[in-house]
Enzyme design. Structure first.
Site, PDB file in Angstrom:
ATOM      1  CG  ASP A   5       2.398  -6.040   5.462  1.00 21.92           C
ATOM      2  OD1 ASP A   5       1.467  -6.920   5.300  1.00 21.92           O
ATOM      3  OD2 ASP A   5       2.986  -5.713   6.489  1.00 21.92           O
ATOM      4  NE  ARG A  16      20.942 -21.157  13.118  1.00 19.52           N
ATOM      5  CZ  ARG A  16      22.010 -21.593  12.308  1.00 19.52           C
ATOM      6  NH1 ARG A  16      21.988 -21.373  11.269  1.00 19.52           N
ATOM      7  NH2 ARG A  16      23.118 -22.100  13.008  1.00 19.52           N
ATOM      8  CE  LYS A  39      -0.867  -9.113  13.523  1.00 20.81           C
ATOM      9  NZ  LYS A  39      -0.423  -8.236  12.822  1.00 20.81           N
ATOM     10  CE1 TYR A  42       1.380  -3.935  13.406  1.00 20.55           C
ATOM     11  CE2 TYR A  42       3.707  -4.177  13.074  1.00 20.55           C
ATOM     12  CZ  TYR A  42       2.573  -4.491  13.960  1.00 20.55           C
ATOM     13  OH  TYR A  42       2.628  -4.999  15.193  1.00 20.55           O
TER      14      TYR A  42
HETATM   15  C1  LIG Z   1       1.105  -7.445  12.738  1.00 18.60           C
HETATM   16  C2  LIG Z   1       1.546  -6.799  11.387  1.00 18.60           C
HETATM   17  C3  LIG Z   1       2.924  -6.974  11.295  1.00 18.60           C
HETATM   18  C4  LIG Z   1       3.962  -7.543  12.096  1.00 18.60           C
HETATM   19  O1  LIG Z   1       3.820  -8.812  12.201  1.00 18.60           O
HETATM   20  P1  LIG Z   1       4.229  -9.709  13.594  1.00 18.60           P
HETATM   21  O2  LIG Z   1       3.909 -10.807  13.344  1.00 18.60           O
HETATM   22  O3  LIG Z   1       3.524  -8.915  14.967  1.00 18.60           O
HETATM   23  O4  LIG Z   1       5.687  -9.400  13.927  1.00 18.60           O
HETATM   24  C5  LIG Z   1       3.368  -6.518   9.949  1.00 18.60           C
HETATM   25  N1  LIG Z   1       2.401  -5.944   8.990  1.00 18.60           N
HETATM   26  C6  LIG Z   1       1.185  -5.796   9.182  1.00 18.60           C
HETATM   27  C7  LIG Z   1       0.253  -5.086   8.168  1.00 18.60           C
HETATM   28  C8  LIG Z   1       0.406  -6.193  10.540  1.00 18.60           C
HETATM   29  O5  LIG Z   1      -0.623  -6.170  11.125  1.00 18.60           O
END
Ligand SMILES: *Cc1c(COP(=O)(O)O)cnc(C)c1O
Length: 379
Positions: free
Chosen positions: A170, A46, A195, A98
Site C-alpha cells: 500500500d 462497468r 489521498k 491503515y
Molecule cells: C485512506 C487509506 C486507505 C483506504 O482508502 P479509501 O479510499 O478511504 O477507501 C487505505 N490505505 C491507506 C494507507 C489509506 O490512507
C-alpha cells in the site's frame, strides 16, 4: 519519459474524435453496437470506460507496473486484492497499517476462511517466521500509518518470492513520486487515490497496479465481476490531480521537513514520527528505497486529554480524517482512523492515546508553524 512528463501525459493522448487535449468525461453507461458482435471495444461501462482506462494507464505508468485497475475506493481496491485468495490461504500483514485494512481483513475476509498473521514487517526475521506453507501474500505499508515504521522492500520482495507468495504494498503515503515498490520487486501496489494522487480532497477512489500477469488477469475479472468501479467524473478528477503530483509532493515534503525539525526542538513533544528526521530509526533504510519522506508526521502529546486540547486549538489545520490533500489536516488516530484497532494492538506499535497525526498541506509554512505553535502552547 521523466516522472513529471508521464504524470501529465501517460494514458492521455488527445481525444481522437475532437482533438480535446484533456481526456473527456465519458459519462455513459453503454455504447451503441453496429451489429451483433461488432463494436468499438466498448460494450458496457462497468467493463470499459475510456476515462477510467486513461487513469489506469496513467497510474500504471507512474508506478512502473504493467496494468492498473481503478476502484470506487481504496478499500474496494484492497478488497479486489483479497479476492485473489481462496479459502484456506494465509496472509502475512503489517501490524501497523491503515485501520480500515485491518478491519477488512478481520471482519470481512477472515470469515470466508482466510487467515492473517500480523507482524512488524520492519523486523525481517519475524516476518520470515510468520510465513507458513499456506501463505500466499505479504501485505504491507512502508512507512506504516501512523507510527512510520520502515520496512526493507528489497529484502521482503526477495523473501516473498522465495516463498512463492505475492508482495502487495500500500503505497498511499509515499506515492510513486517518492517510492516505486514494483521497481524493488513487489508484485502489486495499491493506493487510496482519495489521498495524494487526487490530492484535492474532492473524491474517493482506489487503484491496484499489477506487475504480475496472472494477478492482472484475475484483477480484471474481479473488477468487472464484483463491479466496484469508480465513476468517470471521479476518474477525471484524479487524472487532473495527478498532473500536479510532482509539484505538490515537493511542497508537502518541504513544509513537512520544516515542521518536523521545529517539533524536534520542543522538549514538551515526547516522540516524533517522521522518517525524514536523522533520529528516526528507519531513516537510512528509507533513503535507500525512496527519494523523499512525504508530508505525514505523527507526534506524541503524552495523553488523550493533551491530544484533545491540542486538536481543539487548531484553526488552519482542519480537524479531519484523511490525508494527502492540498490543505493541512490534523487528526487523532486512536479515536479516528484507528478506532477499529484494539487498544493493546495499537499501543504495541506506539499508537498511544496521545498521538496526534498531521497531514502537512501546501500552504505557506510560516502560517502552518504559527498555527501549530498556538496548538502546542497548551502542553
Ligand atoms: C485512506 C487509506 C486507505 C483506504 O482508502 P479509501 O479510499 O478511504 O477507501 C487505505 N490505505 C491507506 C494507507 C489509506 O490512507
Amino acid at each position: 519519459m521523466g516522472f513529471s512528463t508521464d504524470a501529465v501525459h501517460a494514458g492521455q493522448e488527445p481525444d481522437p474524435t475532437t482533438g480535446a487535449v484533456t481526456v473527456p468525461i465519458y459519462q455513459t453507461s453503454t455504447y451503441v453496437q453496429e451489429e451483433l458482435g461488432k463494436h468499438k471495444g466498448f460494450e458496457y461501462a462497468r467493463t470499459q470506460n475510456p476515462t477510467r482506462f486513461a487513469l489506469e494507464k496513467n497510474l500504471a505508468t507512474l508506478e512502473r507496473g504493467a496494468r492498473g485497475f481503478a476502484f470506487a475506493s481504496g478499500m474496494a481496491a484492497i478488497t479486489a486484492v483479497g479476492a485473489l485468495l481462496k479459502q484456506g490461504d494465509h496472509v502475512v500483514a503489517s501490524n501497523n497499517m491503515y485501520g480500515g485494512t485491518y478491519r477488512l481483513f478481520e471482519k470481512v475476509l477472515a470469515p470466508y476462511g482466510l487467515t492473517f498473521t500480523y507482524v512488524n514487517t520492519g523486523d525481517l526475521d519475524a516476518t520470515g517466521k510468520a510465513f507458513r506453507p499456506a501463505t500466499r501474500m505479504l501485505f504491507m505499508e512502508t512507512p506504516t500509518n501512523p507510527s512510520m515504521i520502515i520496512s526493507d522492500l528489497r529484502a521482503l520482495a526477495k523473501l516473498t518470492r522465495s516463498k512463492n507468495a505475492l508482495l502487495v504494498v500500500d503505497n498511499t503515503f509515499m506515492t510513486p513520486f517518492f517510492q516505486r515498490p514494483i521497481e524493488l520487486g513487489a508484485h502489486l501496489v495499491v493506493h487510496s487515490t482519495t489521498k495524494y494522487l487526487n490530492g484535492h480532497s474532492d473524491m474517493v477512489g482506489g487503484v491496484v497496479i499489477s506487475n504480475d500477469e496472472a494477478a492482472s488477469e484475475r484483477l480484471q475479472f474481479v473488477q468487472n465481476a464484483a463491479g466496484a468501479v469508480p465513476g468517470p467524473f471521479d476518474c477525471w478528477l484524479c487524472l487532473r490531480g495527478v498532473k500536479t503530483l510532482a509539484l505538490r509532493m515537493e511542497r508537502h515534503e518541504q513544509n513537512a521537513r520544516a515542521i518536523a525539525a521545529w517539533l524536534e526542538k520542543l522538549p514538551k513533544v515526547k516522540r516524533i514520527f517522521y522518517p525524514g528526521l536523522k533520529s528516526h530509526p528507519g531513516h537510512e533504510l528509507h533513503m535507500s528505497q525512496a527519494s523523499g519522506f512525504g508530508g505525514m508526521i505523527a507526534f506524541d502529546t503524552g495523553s488523550l486529554e493533551k491530544g484533545a486540547a491540542v486538536l481543539r486549538r487548531a484553526r488552519l489545520f482542519a480537524l479531519a480524517e484523511s490525508l494527502g490533500g492540498v490543505e493541512s489536516l490534523i487528526s487523532h488516530p486512536a479515536t479516528m482512523t484507528h478506532a477499529s484497532v484494539p487498544r493493546e494492538d495499537r499501543e504495541r506499535v506506539g499508537l498511544t492515546d496521545g498521538l496526534v497525526r498531521i497531514s502537512v498541506g501546501i500552504e505557506d509554512v510560516d502560517d502552518l508553524l504559527r498555527d501549530l505553535e498556538y496548538c502546542l502552547s497548551v502542553l
